[in-house]
Motif scaffolding. Structure first.
Motif, short mmCIF file in Angstrom:
data_model
loop_
_atom_site.label_atom_id
_atom_site.label_comp_id
_atom_site.label_asym_id
_atom_site.label_seq_id
_atom_site.Cartn_x
_atom_site.Cartn_y
_atom_site.Cartn_z
N UNK A 192 -0.96 3.51 -16.37
CA UNK A 192 -0.22 4.05 -15.32
C UNK A 192 -0.39 3.36 -13.98
N UNK A 193 -1.96 3.22 -13.67
CA UNK A 193 -2.40 2.63 -12.55
C UNK A 193 -1.82 1.21 -12.41
N UNK A 200 0.87 -1.16 0.06
CA UNK A 200 0.00 -0.03 0.19
C UNK A 200 0.93 1.20 0.15
N UNK A 201 2.09 1.33 0.77
CA UNK A 201 2.88 2.51 0.83
C UNK A 201 3.49 2.66 -0.46
N UNK A 261 4.83 -1.34 -9.28
CA UNK A 261 5.88 -0.99 -8.62
C UNK A 261 5.84 -1.18 -7.14
N UNK A 262 4.50 -0.80 -6.58
CA UNK A 262 4.45 -1.17 -5.24
C UNK A 262 4.52 -2.44 -4.92
N UNK A 286 3.56 5.67 -5.94
CA UNK A 286 3.82 5.83 -7.33
C UNK A 286 2.37 6.46 -7.82
N UNK A 287 1.30 6.22 -7.22
CA UNK A 287 0.00 6.62 -7.32
C UNK A 287 0.04 8.21 -7.44
N UNK A 288 0.60 8.82 -6.34
CA UNK A 288 0.65 10.13 -6.35
C UNK A 288 1.76 10.74 -7.32
N UNK A 289 2.32 9.96 -7.71
CA UNK A 289 3.57 10.35 -9.07
C UNK A 289 2.58 10.43 -10.25
#
Length: 198
Positions: free
Chosen positions: A158-159, A121-122, A165-166, A127-130
């Motif tokens: 992108x999602x 989640x972190x 990546x997470x 990555x989602x904020x980016x």
């Protein structure tokens, strides 16, 4: 000439094996020891958890149901809300169980599982904020081509990249953390299994 005779060396090795104990559970000591605060803390955590879940899942549901919100910005926002709900669901249930039962220990496997999902989640949230920042950059820098640049396929790509990546970062961190041998004090001065306390 050896320092220890052969039979004494076997005794030393046997003693070393007996003194080496692996950690099978961790003790979370980030809670209060005052029994009169347990009910109040339980109600506070439960109410915040329910409000967080209802707010975030309500946001996801609203964005899915309202066709006016089917824009890239709200698409990414719905995934961010989903991640926030997952964050809470990784941490708070363990806190509530600890407050109800008074049992502050967590098994090694449960700690590793909680650490893995928290790290997923972190990392995904970062990555989602980016991705959301990139989305706003595209919208501001070239507004006329924004709709053709942020197609549905691009958004899902992108999602998927953010989740990938997470997930890959979480696998790496969890593998590196839990391949270490925990043989010292098994107390974690925190209320869940996070990297710095471990």
């Amino acid at each position: 000439m050896t320092l220890f005779p052969l039979h004494n060396q076997a005794v030393v090795e046997s003693m070393a094996e007996q003194n080496y104990t692996t950690v099978t559970e961790f003790i979370l000591i980030g809670f209060t020891d005052h029994p009169n605060l347990v009910v109040i803390l339980f109600l506070v955590f439960l109410s915040f958890y329910l409000i967080t879940l209802m707010g975030n899942m309500g946001m996801v549901l609203l964005i899915c149901l309202d066709s006016r919100l089917h824009t890239p910005m709200y698409f990414f926002l719905s995934h961010l809300s989903l991640l926030d709900a997952c964050y809470s669901s990784v941490i708070v249930p363990q806190i509530l169980v600890t407050l109800v039962t008074g049992r502050t220990s967590i098994s090694y496997n449960s700690c590793a599982t909680q650490f893995f999902f928290f790290t997923v989640c972190a990392g995904t949230e970062c990555f989602m904020l980016s991705v959301m920042a990139y989305d706003r950059y595209v919208a501001v820098s070239n507004p006329l081509l924004y709709s053709s640049a942020m197609t549905l396929g691009t958004r899902w790509g992108l999602v998927a990249g953010a989740y990938g990546g997470g997930l890959s970062g979480a696998i790496l961190r969890t593998a590196c953390t839990f391949t270490l041998s925990f043989c010292g004090p098994n107390q974690i001065n925190f209320f869940f299994c996070d990297l710095p306390p471990l």
